[in-house]
Write a protein that holds these residues in place. Sequence first.
Motif, PDB file in Angstrom:
ATOM      1  N   PHE A   1      -1.829   8.372   5.822  1.00 32.23           N
ATOM      2  CA  PHE A   1      -2.800   9.038   4.967  1.00 32.23           C
ATOM      3  C   PHE A   1      -2.379   8.888   3.514  1.00 32.23           C
ATOM      4  CE2 PHE A   1      -3.933  12.773   2.508  1.00 32.23           C
ATOM      5  CZ  PHE A   1      -5.231  13.049   2.872  1.00 32.23           C
ATOM      6  N   THR A   2      -3.345   8.572   2.645  1.00 35.14           N
ATOM      7  CA  THR A   2      -3.094   8.523   1.207  1.00 35.14           C
ATOM      8  C   THR A   2      -4.353   8.935   0.451  1.00 35.14           C
ATOM      9  OG1 THR A   2      -2.342   7.159  -0.653  1.00 35.14           O
ATOM     10  CG2 THR A   2      -3.696   6.071   0.993  1.00 35.14           C
ATOM     11  N   ALA A   3      -4.154   9.631  -0.641  1.00 34.73           N
ATOM     12  CA  ALA A   3      -5.272  10.000  -1.514  1.00 34.73           C
ATOM     13  C   ALA A   3      -5.551   8.839  -2.465  1.00 34.73           C
ATOM     14  CB  ALA A   3      -4.938  11.261  -2.300  1.00 34.73           C
ATOM     15  N   THR A   4      -6.820   8.455  -2.588  1.00 36.54           N
ATOM     16  CA  THR A   4      -7.172   7.328  -3.458  1.00 36.54           C
ATOM     17  C   THR A   4      -6.866   7.645  -4.924  1.00 36.54           C
ATOM     18  OG1 THR A   4      -9.469   8.078  -3.583  1.00 36.54           O
ATOM     19  CG2 THR A   4      -8.944   6.432  -1.899  1.00 36.54           C
TER      20      THR A   4
ATOM     21  N   SER B   1       1.169   9.746   1.747  1.00 32.15           N
ATOM     22  CA  SER B   1       1.622  11.128   1.605  1.00 32.15           C
ATOM     23  C   SER B   1       1.804  11.842   2.944  1.00 32.15           C
ATOM     24  CB  SER B   1       0.655  11.912   0.718  1.00 32.15           C
ATOM     25  OG  SER B   1      -0.653  11.858   1.245  1.00 32.15           O
TER      26      SER B   1
ATOM     27  N   TYR C   1      -1.218   2.421  -2.848  1.00 27.53           N
ATOM     28  CA  TYR C   1      -1.633   3.757  -2.459  1.00 27.53           C
ATOM     29  C   TYR C   1      -0.465   4.443  -1.756  1.00 27.53           C
ATOM     30  CZ  TYR C   1      -6.244   2.070  -3.650  1.00 27.53           C
ATOM     31  OH  TYR C   1      -7.311   1.547  -4.326  1.00 27.53           O
TER      32      TYR C   1
ATOM     33  N   GLU D   1     -12.091   5.429   4.852  1.00 24.33           N
ATOM     34  CA  GLU D   1     -11.979   6.343   3.717  1.00 24.33           C
ATOM     35  C   GLU D   1     -12.883   7.536   3.969  1.00 24.33           C
ATOM     36  OE1 GLU D   1     -12.878   6.559  -1.094  1.00 24.33           O
ATOM     37  OE2 GLU D   1     -13.163   4.671  -0.038  1.00 24.33           O
TER      38      GLU D   1
ATOM     39  N   ASN E   1      -9.880   9.874   0.459  1.00 22.73           N
ATOM     40  CA  ASN E   1      -8.620   9.601   1.137  1.00 22.73           C
ATOM     41  C   ASN E   1      -8.767   8.380   2.046  1.00 22.73           C
ATOM     42  OD1 ASN E   1      -7.127  12.108   0.322  1.00 22.73           O
ATOM     43  ND2 ASN E   1      -8.852  13.047   1.379  1.00 22.73           N
TER      44      ASN E   1
END
Length: 173
Positions: A136-139, A161, A158, A113, A117
């Motif tokens: 990739f993902t935004a928390t 994206s 999650y 993290e 992210n």
Amino acid sequence: MKNFFLFCSLFLLIFISVAQEKNTSFPNDFLGVYKGTLVISTSKGTKEIPMEFHLTKTDSIHRFNYILSYNGQPRNYTLIAKDLEKGIYEVDENNGIILPSKFANKTLHSFFEVQGNFLSSRLAFSENQLDFEILFTATKNKTTTGKGTKEIPFVYGYPISVVQKAILKRELN
């Protein structure tokens, strides 16, 4: 009886040939320069850029040059073997950031993290190819399902994206 003996002999021969499948040693058996195209997929579309991955020896037995190059811009990292038997490695970004990594089934995994992210990286090695992937993902985009009970606990998702994928071919020396 002859058929039984023939069957057993054939079975033993097949078993021995399968058991002698080439054992590989990471990272030594996968050293080299890998080149290809990175495909970056987002909700805004797809972009392709040239990519290289260099995995080479250093003067230290447990340290390796680990260089990612995107569009001709190298990022010089170091792969450090912490426990070869357990497949425990670290990717040192040489700036104070060290990412824990796990090698299993010819694949180097890392999950971390940064700035809200989550990123997951996967480098799957074969004889002369590297399948590279970063998710990739935004928390902040976390989803929650389930009921929060013992039988049906909350599950946090999650949504991914950004997907970065490349099939890189090893240059033979």
